[in-house]
Design an enzyme around this catalytic site. Structure first.
Site, PDB file in Angstrom:
ATOM      1  N   ARG A 133       4.311  19.837   7.263  1.00 18.48           N
ATOM      2  CA  ARG A 133       5.252  18.769   7.621  1.00 18.48           C
ATOM      3  C   ARG A 133       6.532  19.273   8.309  1.00 18.48           C
ATOM      4  NH1 ARG A 133       7.353  15.501   4.865  1.00 18.48           N
ATOM      5  NH2 ARG A 133       6.980  13.677   6.158  1.00 18.48           N
ATOM      6  N   GLU A 165       0.830  -1.217   0.000  1.00 21.60           N
ATOM      7  CA  GLU A 165       0.000   0.000   0.000  1.00 21.60           C
ATOM      8  C   GLU A 165       0.853   1.251   0.000  1.00 21.60           C
ATOM      9  OE1 GLU A 165      -2.267  -0.385   3.576  1.00 21.60           O
ATOM     10  OE2 GLU A 165      -3.713  -1.733   2.654  1.00 21.60           O
ATOM     11  N   PRO A 166       1.590   1.487  -1.058  1.00 20.01           N
ATOM     12  CA  PRO A 166       2.449   2.674  -1.051  1.00 20.01           C
ATOM     13  C   PRO A 166       1.651   3.951  -1.181  1.00 20.01           C
ATOM     14  CG  PRO A 166       2.512   1.611  -3.189  1.00 20.01           C
ATOM     15  CD  PRO A 166       1.680   0.733  -2.304  1.00 20.01           C
ATOM     16  N   GLY A 167       2.078   4.948  -0.462  1.00 26.09           N
ATOM     17  CA  GLY A 167       1.472   6.269  -0.601  1.00 26.09           C
ATOM     18  C   GLY A 167       2.551   7.227  -1.043  1.00 26.09           C
ATOM     19  N   ARG A 168       3.384   7.604  -0.073  1.00 30.75           N
ATOM     20  CA  ARG A 168       4.437   8.581  -0.321  1.00 30.75           C
ATOM     21  C   ARG A 168       5.318   8.191  -1.517  1.00 30.75           C
ATOM     22  NH1 ARG A 168       6.550  11.605   4.001  1.00 30.75           N
ATOM     23  NH2 ARG A 168       5.765   9.981   5.389  1.00 30.75           N
ATOM     24  N   CYS A 204       1.102  33.662  10.953  1.00 32.33           N
ATOM     25  CA  CYS A 204       1.423  34.448  12.133  1.00 32.33           C
ATOM     26  C   CYS A 204       2.138  33.619  13.178  1.00 32.33           C
ATOM     27  CB  CYS A 204       0.155  35.048  12.699  1.00 32.33           C
ATOM     28  SG  CYS A 204      -0.595  36.148  11.514  1.00 32.33           S
ATOM     29  N   GLU A 205       3.140  32.956  12.772  1.00 30.82           N
ATOM     30  CA  GLU A 205       4.042  32.263  13.676  1.00 30.82           C
ATOM     31  C   GLU A 205       5.286  31.945  12.866  1.00 30.82           C
ATOM     32  OE1 GLU A 205       3.182  27.897  14.311  1.00 30.82           O
ATOM     33  OE2 GLU A 205       1.165  28.675  13.999  1.00 30.82           O
ATOM     34  N   TYR A 264       1.201  13.967   1.438  1.00 31.21           N
ATOM     35  CA  TYR A 264       0.871  14.551   2.735  1.00 31.21           C
ATOM     36  C   TYR A 264       1.051  16.074   2.739  1.00 31.21           C
ATOM     37  CZ  TYR A 264       1.328   9.618   4.079  1.00 31.21           C
ATOM     38  OH  TYR A 264       1.207   8.262   4.155  1.00 31.21           O
ATOM     39  N   TYR A 268       6.884  17.453  11.774  1.00 34.87           N
ATOM     40  CA  TYR A 268       7.868  16.358  11.857  1.00 34.87           C
ATOM     41  C   TYR A 268       9.312  16.826  11.686  1.00 34.87           C
ATOM     42  CZ  TYR A 268       3.493  14.230  10.146  1.00 34.87           C
ATOM     43  OH  TYR A 268       2.184  13.889   9.940  1.00 34.87           O
TER      44      TYR A 268
HETATM   45  N1  LLP Z   1      -1.228   1.827   4.665  1.00 31.36           N
HETATM   46  C1  LLP Z   1      -1.617   2.234   5.881  1.00 31.36           C
HETATM   47  C2  LLP Z   1      -2.499   1.372   6.670  1.00 31.36           C
HETATM   48  C3  LLP Z   1      -1.183   3.459   6.390  1.00 31.36           C
HETATM   49  O1  LLP Z   1      -1.560   3.853   7.594  1.00 31.36           O
HETATM   50  C4  LLP Z   1      -0.336   4.276   5.599  1.00 31.36           C
HETATM   51  C5  LLP Z   1       0.131   5.575   6.098  1.00 31.36           C
HETATM   52  C6  LLP Z   1       0.026   3.825   4.317  1.00 31.36           C
HETATM   53  C7  LLP Z   1      -0.435   2.584   3.895  1.00 31.36           C
HETATM   54  C8  LLP Z   1       0.913   4.630   3.394  1.00 31.36           C
HETATM   55  O2  LLP Z   1       2.173   4.841   3.918  1.00 31.36           O
HETATM   56  P1  LLP Z   1       3.319   5.531   3.042  1.00 31.36           P
HETATM   57  O3  LLP Z   1       3.667   4.617   1.903  1.00 31.36           O
HETATM   58  O4  LLP Z   1       2.802   6.840   2.552  1.00 31.36           O
HETATM   59  O5  LLP Z   1       4.440   5.701   3.999  1.00 31.36           O
HETATM   60  N2  LLP Z   1       1.396  12.255   7.644  1.00 31.36           N
HETATM   61  C9  LLP Z   1       2.670  11.593   7.790  1.00 31.36           C
HETATM   62  C10 LLP Z   1       2.627  10.149   7.331  1.00 31.36           C
HETATM   63  C11 LLP Z   1       1.599   9.277   8.044  1.00 31.36           C
HETATM   64  C12 LLP Z   1       1.521   7.871   7.509  1.00 31.36           C
HETATM   65  C13 LLP Z   1       0.225   7.239   7.869  1.00 31.36           C
HETATM   66  N3  LLP Z   1      -0.048   5.971   7.293  1.00 31.36           N
HETATM   67  C14 LLP Z   1       3.722  12.387   7.030  1.00 31.36           C
HETATM   68  O6  LLP Z   1       3.412  13.446   6.465  1.00 31.36           O
HETATM   69  O7  LLP Z   1       4.892  12.006   7.012  1.00 31.36           O
END
Ligand code: LLP
Length: 443
Positions: free
Chosen positions: A329, A289-292, A360-361, A388, A333
């Site tokens: 971010r 499940e890639p996102g980033r 304003c910060e 994100y 982080y």
């Molecule tokens: N699957 C599940 C169940 C997840 O909770 C997540 C992300 C992903 C897949 C995708 O993960 P990725 O491939 O993007 O790492 N807001 C934070 C990141 C939070 C990640 C939450 N879960 C940031 O901006 O770094």
């Protein structure tokens, strides 16, 4: 560092998807999220190839939380990926984009009854069960509809990935899923197997995000398969799906050393094959499940530089027309970003400045950036903002959220409109008594 289709043209201007960044800023305004369609599509293909060539029963599911829009969901679906969602809003977006419900996985650690209803009514492919309460709730919802919900159980394998603590999600002390080592996960499986309207399809985990090392993924896969073997021994139950979540990192800075997709896929699929063989388990369908790592590098944010403030002997602040509202971010982080001055992309850097937002910060976007001589009106392109950023944007200081454009082959199309000032007050309500008071004061 140039990413995806980014290049510097003969006039020294940054181009993305064949579009001049300066032209994009002029046409659509700033701040502007720019999505490099070819880069995104290529990464989808690279992911599929890396996994499917090594492990034919692979399924890549886009974690939509990183950039939840209908157009992005459409693109990834066209590329043969599924979509994972974690809320009713994300589910609504994926369904609205026409993603086949069977290709949607629903996650979330505190799903509301409405969200579970929505998922069952839509017939999503998989629902991840995150806590005991959800077993009974989902059973009742599915029974009420005469349906069978196909579920995964979310496990906390106890792997501590080396990433920011806010985005470590698979360690022992976590709100997500069931801990394996204390027996909670096994007990939950026993419950699910008893529920007549739930069909347990497999197990899932997600150990964290922006992970730059394959080792935690290998460890998690091993622990998950050990657990699958335990289920086989205890209940005669064989998992069909092994969903290992996302988490692979991307390049934010030129020096960032990210494992290649091939190395990552080799490490993960090799582990799954070896562990299943050792445990005498048939190979499950392997879900990633890639996102980033699917879209992070395909995103660039364009800003217009405003005030350039020199504090002699201290530093120079360069302020842009966005900030913590379009990219929280760095504040959340401590994330680092690289950027270039899009209209002076071939000018040599002459100094180091701090890039700040307009809030304003002290909303520092980039603590130290080497730039050429910059002035009001220059366009700053901050890279790797595809993940994100839009999805975590806010209206702090009542800034309208930026537009998003999709660029490819010299064409630019809006995929999210810029919010207007009226959008900002559209949902405000002033109770009658306050309006009456206002009239009195005025008279
Ligand atoms: N699957 C599940 C169940 C997840 O909770 C997540 C992300 C992903 C897949 C995708 O993960 P990725 O491939 O993007 O790492 N807001 C934070 C990141 C939070 C990640 C939450 N879960 C940031 O901006 O770094």
């Amino acid at each position: 560092m140039l990413l995806g289709t980014q290049r510097i043209n003969g006039e020294g201007i940054l181009e993305i998807g064949g579009c001049s960044a300066v032209g994009l800023a002029r046409e659509f305004g700033t701040p502007l999220y720019v999505v490099d369609e070819d880069c995104l599509r290529q990464t989808c293909r690279d992911y599929r190839r890396a996994f499917e060539s090594r492990y034919p029963r692979s399924h890549i599911s886009f974690s939509s939380k990183v950039f939840t829009t209908m157009a992005i969901c459409r693109i990834v679906e066209e590329e043969g990926l599924g979509v994972d969602v974690s809320s009713g809003g994300e589910l609504h977006t994926a369904l609205g984009a026409g993603v086949a419900p069977s290709k949607i996985v629903m996650h979330g650690n505190n799903k509301s009854a409405e969200e579970m209803e929505m998922a069952v009514a839509a017939g999503v492919g998989r629902i991840g069960i995150d806590c005991l309460e959800e077993i009974g709730a989902l059973q009742a919802i599915a029974a009420g509809r005469g349906a069978t919900a196909e579920v995964l159980i979310r496990l906390a394998p106890g792997v501590e990935a080396d990433t920011h603590t806010h985005i470590q999600t698979g360690k022992v002390d976590t709100k997500f899923g069931f801990w394996i080592v204390d027996g909670a996960a096994r007990d939950a499986v026993a419950e699910i197997l008893k529920a007549p309207n739930l069909a347990l399809r497999g197990i899932n985990c997600h150990i964290g995000s922006q992970i730059l090392d394959n080792e935690p993924f290998v460890q998690a896969a091993e622990m998950m398969i050990d657990f699958a073997a335990q289920l086989q021994a205890d209940f005669g139950y064989t998992i069909d799906d092994l969903d290992l979540g996302g988490g692979l990192g991307v390049r934010y800075l030129p020096g960032d050393d990210v494992p290649s997709l091939d190395d990552y896929a080799e490490a993960v699929t090799g582990t799954v094959k070896a562990c299943c063989e050792r445990r005498g388990l048939p190979l499950p369908r392997l879900i990633q499940e890639p996102g980033r790592s699917l879209i992070g590098e395909a995103g660039t944010t364009l800003y217009t530089i405003g005030v350039v403030k020199d504090i002699p002997g201290v530093r120079t602040y360069v302020a842009v027309d966005g900030g913590i509202s379009d990219n929280p971010r760095p504040a959340l982080y401590g994330s680092k970003y690289s950027a270039l001055v899009a209209d002076k992309a071939n000018h040599p850097s002459t100094r180091t400045v701090r890039v700040s937002g307009k809030h304003c910060e002290t909303d520092t976007l980039i603590e130290e950036l080497a730039v050429p001589e910059v002035e009001r009106g220059d366009i700053l392109a901050v890279q790797t903002t595809g993940a994100y950023n839009y999805s975590m944007a806010s209206n702090y200081n009542r800034l309208p959220r930026p537009a998003s454009v999709l660029v490819s082959g010299g064409r630019a199309e809006i995929i999210v409109e810029r919010e207007t000032l009226d959008d900002l007050t559209r949902l405000d309500r002033v109770p009658k008594r306050l309006r009456a008071a206002e009239r009195e004061t005025a008279s």
